[in-house]
Design an enzyme around this catalytic site. Structure first.
Site, PDB file in Angstrom:
ATOM      1  N   HIS A 197       0.852  -1.194   0.000  1.00 51.84           N
ATOM      2  CA  HIS A 197       0.000   0.000   0.000  1.00 51.84           C
ATOM      3  C   HIS A 197       0.886   1.242   0.000  1.00 51.84           C
ATOM      4  CE1 HIS A 197       1.202  -0.455   4.167  1.00 51.84           C
ATOM      5  NE2 HIS A 197       0.937   0.824   4.347  1.00 51.84           N
ATOM      6  N   ASP A 199       0.728   5.159   1.929  1.00 51.86           N
ATOM      7  CA  ASP A 199       0.013   5.773   3.054  1.00 51.86           C
ATOM      8  C   ASP A 199      -0.799   6.956   2.519  1.00 51.86           C
ATOM      9  OD1 ASP A 199       1.195   3.912   4.672  1.00 51.86           O
ATOM     10  OD2 ASP A 199       2.830   5.237   5.285  1.00 51.86           O
ATOM     11  N   HIS A 254       4.812   0.293  -0.127  1.00 52.80           N
ATOM     12  CA  HIS A 254       5.633  -0.544   0.752  1.00 52.80           C
ATOM     13  C   HIS A 254       4.755  -1.636   1.356  1.00 52.80           C
ATOM     14  CE1 HIS A 254       3.929   2.855   3.006  1.00 52.80           C
ATOM     15  NE2 HIS A 254       3.957   2.094   4.086  1.00 52.80           N
ATOM     16  N   ARG A 266       8.709  -8.592  15.996  1.00 55.88           N
ATOM     17  CA  ARG A 266       9.022  -7.318  15.334  1.00 55.88           C
ATOM     18  C   ARG A 266       8.020  -6.292  15.833  1.00 55.88           C
ATOM     19  NH1 ARG A 266       7.625  -4.548  10.218  1.00 55.88           N
ATOM     20  NH2 ARG A 266       9.216  -2.931  10.112  1.00 55.88           N
TER      21      ARG A 266
HETATM   22  C1  GA4 Z   1      -2.468   2.485   5.491  1.00 59.23           C
HETATM   23  C2  GA4 Z   1      -1.732   3.478   6.385  1.00 59.23           C
HETATM   24  C3  GA4 Z   1      -2.224   3.440   7.832  1.00 59.23           C
HETATM   25  O1  GA4 Z   1      -1.737   2.258   8.472  1.00 59.23           O
HETATM   26  C4  GA4 Z   1      -3.778   3.440   7.905  1.00 59.23           C
HETATM   27  C5  GA4 Z   1      -4.249   2.179   7.211  1.00 59.23           C
HETATM   28  C6  GA4 Z   1      -5.765   1.914   7.197  1.00 59.23           C
HETATM   29  C7  GA4 Z   1      -6.180   0.966   8.336  1.00 59.23           C
HETATM   30  O2  GA4 Z   1      -5.403   0.134   8.770  1.00 59.23           O
HETATM   31  O3  GA4 Z   1      -7.344   1.069   8.742  1.00 59.23           O
HETATM   32  C8  GA4 Z   1      -6.073   1.312   5.808  1.00 59.23           C
HETATM   33  C9  GA4 Z   1      -4.794   1.611   4.949  1.00 59.23           C
HETATM   34  C10 GA4 Z   1      -3.969   2.556   5.778  1.00 59.23           C
HETATM   35  C11 GA4 Z   1      -5.156   2.206   3.564  1.00 59.23           C
HETATM   36  C12 GA4 Z   1      -6.358   1.499   2.876  1.00 59.23           C
HETATM   37  C13 GA4 Z   1      -7.440   1.068   3.889  1.00 59.23           C
HETATM   38  C14 GA4 Z   1      -7.302   1.920   5.150  1.00 59.23           C
HETATM   39  C15 GA4 Z   1      -6.410  -0.162   5.749  1.00 59.23           C
HETATM   40  C16 GA4 Z   1      -7.081  -0.290   4.435  1.00 59.23           C
HETATM   41  C17 GA4 Z   1      -7.313  -1.432   3.821  1.00 59.23           C
HETATM   42  C18 GA4 Z   1      -4.230   3.597   9.340  1.00 59.23           C
HETATM   43  C19 GA4 Z   1      -4.301   4.470   6.978  1.00 59.23           C
HETATM   44  O4  GA4 Z   1      -4.585   5.621   7.254  1.00 59.23           O
HETATM   45  O5  GA4 Z   1      -4.471   3.919   5.728  1.00 59.23           O
END
Ligand code: GA4
Length: 323
Positions: A197, A199, A254, A266
């Site tokens: 994904h 961020d 990443h 980890r």
């Molecule tokens: C990725 C970055 C952060 O960890 C996060 C993630 C969010 C979650 O875990 O709820 C998301 C992911 C993240 C992007 C797409 C969606 C939302 C999980 C997911 C499948 C907290 C964020 O802001 O986006």
């Protein structure tokens, strides 16, 4: 990444994640940061000024939380969207070999979460808020250096993280050593801890203990393992910063592989710097010059709900592209 040379027709160039020493000369540091954001959207910083004891205490508290029995961890509520998550990620069915705690960074949310987590909530809040203050300060310092390198007013990005309504998050990820069964299947499967994904926010600061797992995408299915360095922070360009620089910076894709160490867990601690929800995301005119804007203007609230409705692995910024 792939170049021709006379000796062999194809050579895969060795890529190396830049490590930038923040104590070096400011103009040099800001130049290196710009280059890293353009090429990778990812770099490490050392001599970052976040005191070691603040990181260590936060890490100890994180392990203390993850070592609790499951019902105790679940008292903080499900990660929907904030709270404790175990294997399930987001709301659309993604899964991974990890457990995590996802917190909003405002002091009220931290206080409420700490009451549910600890028998000494004030002490825990103090540790968590102290850590957040330090990483936010570091994120702002780096955003200032980026603005300087881009020839923009120094506060252009920073104010978005210091605003009272900033929508920033703290995520604690725990990747336990594999169970015996998972260890056997990992030899064939390469299991994922947290799938590919980018961020969605502006800037991410990640620190981890000495156990590997994080990988940076180089595109075309190539992955570069990020050597863990507890003395460093990984800095990751988020989707909003890609949009605000009209694509000059790239948001880094990443992932984290599941832990394969037979003995050690980890742990990563990740700060996601996001703006207030109603912030309109556009590229400052100074960066456009003769270039056309690549993206429509959108609010962080719109972008966030779009991102959260999708699955890991999806490229979300394309949805906001101007045709
Ligand atoms: C990725 C970055 C952060 O960890 C996060 C993630 C969010 C979650 O875990 O709820 C998301 C992911 C993240 C992007 C797409 C969606 C939302 C999980 C997911 C499948 C907290 C964020 O802001 O986006």
């Amino acid at each position: 990444m792939v170049v021709a040379n006379q000796m062999s027709p194809i050579r895969v160039e060795k890529k190396k994640i830049p490590t930038i020493d923040l104590s070096a000369k400011e103009s040099q540091v800001s130049k290196l940061i710009i280059e890293a954001c353009e090429e990778y959207g990812f770099f490490k910083v050392i001599n970052h000024g976040v005191p070691h004891h603040i990181i260590k205490t936060m890490e100890d508290e994180s392990f203390r939380f993850f070592h609790k029995a499951l019902p105790e961890k679940q008292r903080v509520g499900p990660a929907n969207p904030f709270g404790y998550g175990n294997r399930n990620i987001g709301l659309s069915g993604d899964t991974g070999e990890l457990e995590y705690l996802l917190l909003q960074t405002n002091q009220n949310s931290i206080a409420n979460a700490c009451k549910l987590i600890s028998s000494a909530p004030s002490k825990l809040s103090y540790t968590v808020n102290g850590y957040i203050a330090e990483v936010r300060r570091l994120a702002c310092e780096i955003l200032g250096l980026m603005a300087k390198g881009l020839g923009l007013p120094l506060q252009v990005f920073t104010t978005l993280l210091t605003d009272r309504d900033t929508d920033s998050l703290l995520r604690l990820n725990h990747y336990p050593p594999p169970t015996a069964a998972a260890a056997v299947s990992s030899t064939t499967n390469n299991p994922i801890g947290f799938g590919e994904h980018s961020d969605p926010q502006i800037l991410t600061l990640l620190t981890s203990n000495d156990v590997p797992g994080l990988q940076l995408s180089l595109g075309n299915g190539h992955w570069l393992p990020v050597t863990p360095d507890p003395q460093a922070f990984c800095v990751i360009v988020g989707d909003l910063l890609q949009a605000m620089t009209n694509g000059r910076f790239v948001s880094a894709r990443h992932r984290a592989m599941a832990n394969t160490s037979s003995t050690e867990s980890r742990l990563s601690m990740v700060f996601f710097g996001g703006p207030p929800p109603q912030t309109t995301i556009t590229c400052p005119p100074q960066l456009l010059k003769l270039n056309k804007p690549l993206y429509k203007a959108f609010t962080w609230a719109d972008y966030k709900s779009h991102a959260y409705a999708h699955r890991l692995g999806e490229t979300r910024l394309d949805h906001f592209k101007l045709s």
